[in-house]
Design an enzyme around this catalytic site. Structure first.
Site, PDB file in Angstrom:
ATOM      1  N   CYS A 126      26.784 -32.504  -5.750  1.00  0.00           N
ATOM      2  CA  CYS A 126      26.598 -32.701  -4.386  1.00  0.00           C
ATOM      3  C   CYS A 126      25.464 -33.747  -4.171  1.00  0.00           C
ATOM      4  O   CYS A 126      25.702 -34.666  -3.160  1.00  0.00           O
ATOM      5  CB  CYS A 126      26.179 -31.430  -3.558  1.00  0.00           C
ATOM      6  SG  CYS A 126      25.239 -30.406  -4.670  1.00  0.00           S
ATOM      7  N   HIS A 237      21.045 -31.321   1.455  1.00  0.00           N
ATOM      8  CA  HIS A 237      20.052 -32.178   0.340  1.00  0.00           C
ATOM      9  C   HIS A 237      19.646 -33.503   1.144  1.00  0.00           C
ATOM     10  O   HIS A 237      20.226 -34.073   1.802  1.00  0.00           O
ATOM     11  CB  HIS A 237      20.799 -32.292  -0.798  1.00  0.00           C
ATOM     12  CG  HIS A 237      21.388 -31.277  -1.602  1.00  0.00           C
ATOM     13  ND1 HIS A 237      20.780 -29.908  -1.416  1.00  0.00           N
ATOM     14  CD2 HIS A 237      22.057 -31.307  -2.736  1.00  0.00           C
ATOM     15  CE1 HIS A 237      21.701 -29.191  -2.229  1.00  0.00           C
ATOM     16  NE2 HIS A 237      22.019 -29.754  -2.981  1.00  0.00           N
TER      17      HIS A 237
END
Ligand code: 2RA
EC number: 1.2.1.11
Length: 338
Positions: A126, A237
């Site tokens: 990711c 994130h």
């Protein structure tokens, strides 16, 4: 299209169904796949209930595509067996990412390299996906010499157990001594460890950023160092990325290149406090870039702030976009049933 979702009962699996639905992926038969203990559980997709099936049953149905989010060991064992029946596997684990014969794909960056021979395709980590989507056009224009990366990663990246630890601690429970995924409390804390430590004192997560970025950008000369930190944040994130280019650039050129990149949204207006945040990125498929500014401490230096929903563009959305690319190029879904 006959679609298997392997790891259907996990956090990413759940988001996978959301994204498939939102993208109106052409599904004629859905095969939710999970471990034996989940077989028979019902998954609701577009108002219809589908029973979770076993790996063997899913393989016997010969799906056109199987999107895996079931961990590396499961993928190493089962992805080849799906591929053996002509099914294209898009795998979210790290199992195949650095395999020399497997492609590591962010569709907007390198899907064009995919061929019908690619039956196991690796979805990058990711934190790699969101970063390389922003860096790819800049690397092409100015040549990246070095990257210094600091990540601030949502606990959702560790899956359901981490969400359970966070929620318990948020309720005021002491999780010490329980089977919690983190060594320390995550609520109101930052933990400078994502995944396990390696012999070089970096974590697996940090070295993924190093190796995967070089593979996707096709340039092993890029010097990269990273620090990955787990933070008590839900929505995604965040990454502070310091870039040193080989060639001169202007901030205006960088901004224009990013604004012209599919999948990127530039949020950069500091006078009005406009910059990316997980709060704004949650449930979105795009990658958000802001705090675009020159690093005056070095020649051709640049600082960026990059945020994305790690369960979406960081996992499910990127995988579905790979499947969409394959469908568009008729590399899947054109099988004539016997
Ligand atoms: C994490 N990138 O955030 C890893 C796996 N999803 O924990």
């Amino acid at each position: 299209m006959r679609v298997a979702v392997v790891g259907a009962t996990g956090l990413v699996g759940g988001v996978m169904f959301e994204v498939l639905k939102e993208h109106r992926f052409p599904i004629t038969e859905l095969l939710p796949v999970a471990s034996a203990r989940s077989v028979g559980k019902l998954i609701t997709y577009e108002g219809k209930e589908y029973p979770v099936v076993s790996m063997e049953e899913a393989i016997a149905r010969r799906p056109d595509v199987a999107i895996f989010s079931a961990g590396g060991s499961t993928s190493l064992e089962w992805a080849p067996r799906f591929a053996e029946v002509g099914c294209v596997v898009i795998d979210n684990s790290s199992a195949w990412r650095m395999h020399p014969d497997k492609k590591l794909v962010v569709p907007e960056v390198n899907a064009a390299g995919l061929t019908e021979q690619d039956l196991i395709i690796a979805n990058p980590n990711c934190s790699t996906i969101q970063m390389v989507l922003a860096l790819a056009p800049l690397h092409k224009a100015f040549g990246i010499k070095r990257l210094v990366i600091s990540t601030y990663q949502s606990f959702t990246g560790t899956g359901v157990p981490a969400v359970q630890q966070y929620e318990a601690e948020k309720r005021g429970e002491d999780t010490a001594g329980t089977d919690r995924p983190y060594h320390y409390p995550i609520f109101e804390n930052c933990i400078p460890q994502c995944d396990v430590f390696l012999d070089n004192a970096y974590t697996k997560e940090e070295m993924k950023l190093v190796h995967e970025t070089r593979k996707i950008l096709g340039d092993d000369s890029i010097a990269i160092t990273a620090t990955a930190v787990r933070v008590p944040v839900h929505g995604g994130h965040s990454e502070s990325v310091n870039v040193e280019f080989h060639r001169p650039y202007t901030v205006e050129e960088v901004r224009s290149l990013l604004e012209a990149t599919p999948g990127i949204i530039v949020q950069d207006d500091i006078k009005n406090h406009v910059y990316p945040m997980p709060l704004l990125a949650k449930h979105r498929d795009e990658v958000f870039v802001g705090r675009i500014r020159r690093d005056e401490s070095i020649e051709n230096g640049l600082n960026l702030w990059i945020v994305a929903d790690n369960l979406r563009k960081g996992a499910a959305t990127n995988a579905v976009q790979i499947a969409e690319y394959l469908a568009e190029k008729k590399m899947i879904g054109n099988r004539v049933e016997a």
